[in-house]
Design an enzyme around this catalytic site. Structure first.
Site, PDB file in Angstrom:
ATOM      1  N   TYR A 138       0.848  -1.195   0.000  1.00  0.00           N
ATOM      2  CA  TYR A 138       0.000   0.000   0.000  1.00  0.00           C
ATOM      3  C   TYR A 138       0.882   1.242   0.000  1.00  0.00           C
ATOM      4  O   TYR A 138       2.057   1.195   0.354  1.00  0.00           O
ATOM      5  CB  TYR A 138      -0.990   0.012   1.175  1.00  0.00           C
ATOM      6  CG  TYR A 138      -0.379   0.302   2.521  1.00  0.00           C
ATOM      7  CD1 TYR A 138      -0.329   1.604   3.012  1.00  0.00           C
ATOM      8  CD2 TYR A 138       0.139  -0.712   3.304  1.00  0.00           C
ATOM      9  CE1 TYR A 138       0.229   1.879   4.261  1.00  0.00           C
ATOM     10  CE2 TYR A 138       0.687  -0.462   4.540  1.00  0.00           C
ATOM     11  CZ  TYR A 138       0.736   0.843   5.016  1.00  0.00           C
ATOM     12  OH  TYR A 138       1.295   1.106   6.238  1.00  0.00           O
ATOM     13  N   CYS A 139       0.285   2.331  -0.466  1.00  0.00           N
ATOM     14  CA  CYS A 139       0.942   3.637  -0.454  1.00  0.00           C
ATOM     15  C   CYS A 139      -0.133   4.642  -0.036  1.00  0.00           C
ATOM     16  O   CYS A 139      -1.122   4.252   0.572  1.00  0.00           O
ATOM     17  CB  CYS A 139       1.550   3.959  -1.821  1.00  0.00           C
ATOM     18  SG  CYS A 139       0.333   4.036  -3.154  1.00  0.00           S
ATOM     19  N   GLN A 140       0.031   5.894  -0.374  1.00  0.00           N
ATOM     20  CA  GLN A 140      -0.943   6.897   0.047  1.00  0.00           C
ATOM     21  C   GLN A 140      -2.269   6.758  -0.703  1.00  0.00           C
ATOM     22  O   GLN A 140      -3.323   6.825  -0.106  1.00  0.00           O
ATOM     23  CB  GLN A 140      -0.365   8.309  -0.137  1.00  0.00           C
ATOM     24  CG  GLN A 140      -1.137   9.389   0.590  1.00  0.00           C
ATOM     25  CD  GLN A 140      -1.153   9.229   2.099  1.00  0.00           C
ATOM     26  OE1 GLN A 140      -0.256   8.641   2.704  1.00  0.00           O
ATOM     27  NE2 GLN A 140      -2.194   9.722   2.738  1.00  0.00           N
TER      28      GLN A 140
END
Length: 124
Positions: A84-86
């Site tokens: 996951y990232c932003q």
């Protein structure tokens, strides 16, 4: 004008092909689906260290996308990888990079960390 249309067409085709390839490489999961499996997987936050320190999913390891190529050996190929990232863009790129190196069990959080409503940890 004709050249501009050709360039625009090429960009659109490239974007569609990349999107379709990414869907084949990595499975986008809703938060509910992500929650159901991330504890049995390698949970990787591909955001930068300062973003990670500001808040991350409990149990996540920080391997920023900018360092992934050098740190790939820290990840096991025999276990699922939840990324996951932003907002979902960097985790998609990370999945493409991992796929090219032989990783196959790849998942990422649809909408990224900003849509996460579960437990988080912040560095004091």
């Amino acid at each position: 004008m004709k050249a501009l249309l050709i360039i625009l067409g090429a960009i659109i085709i490239y974007s569609v092909v990349t999107y379709l390839m990414q869907r084949k490489m990595v499975k986008a999961l809703t938060e509910e689906e992500f929650r159901a499996g991330y504890r049995k997987a390698q949970l990787i936050d591909v955001r930068e260290p300062e973003e990670f320190a500001a808040g991350h999913i409990l149990g996540a390891r920080n391997i920023p996308l900018t360092q992934l190529r050098m740190r790939m050996k820290e990840l096991r190929k025999d276990q699922p990888i939840y990324l996951y990232c932003q907002n979902g863009l960097r985790s998609g790129r990370a999945a493409q990079m991992l796929y090219r190196k032989g990783y196959r069990d790849l998942y990422h959080l649809k909408g990224g960390f900003k849509k996460w409503t579960g437990k988080i940890k912040k560095k004091a």
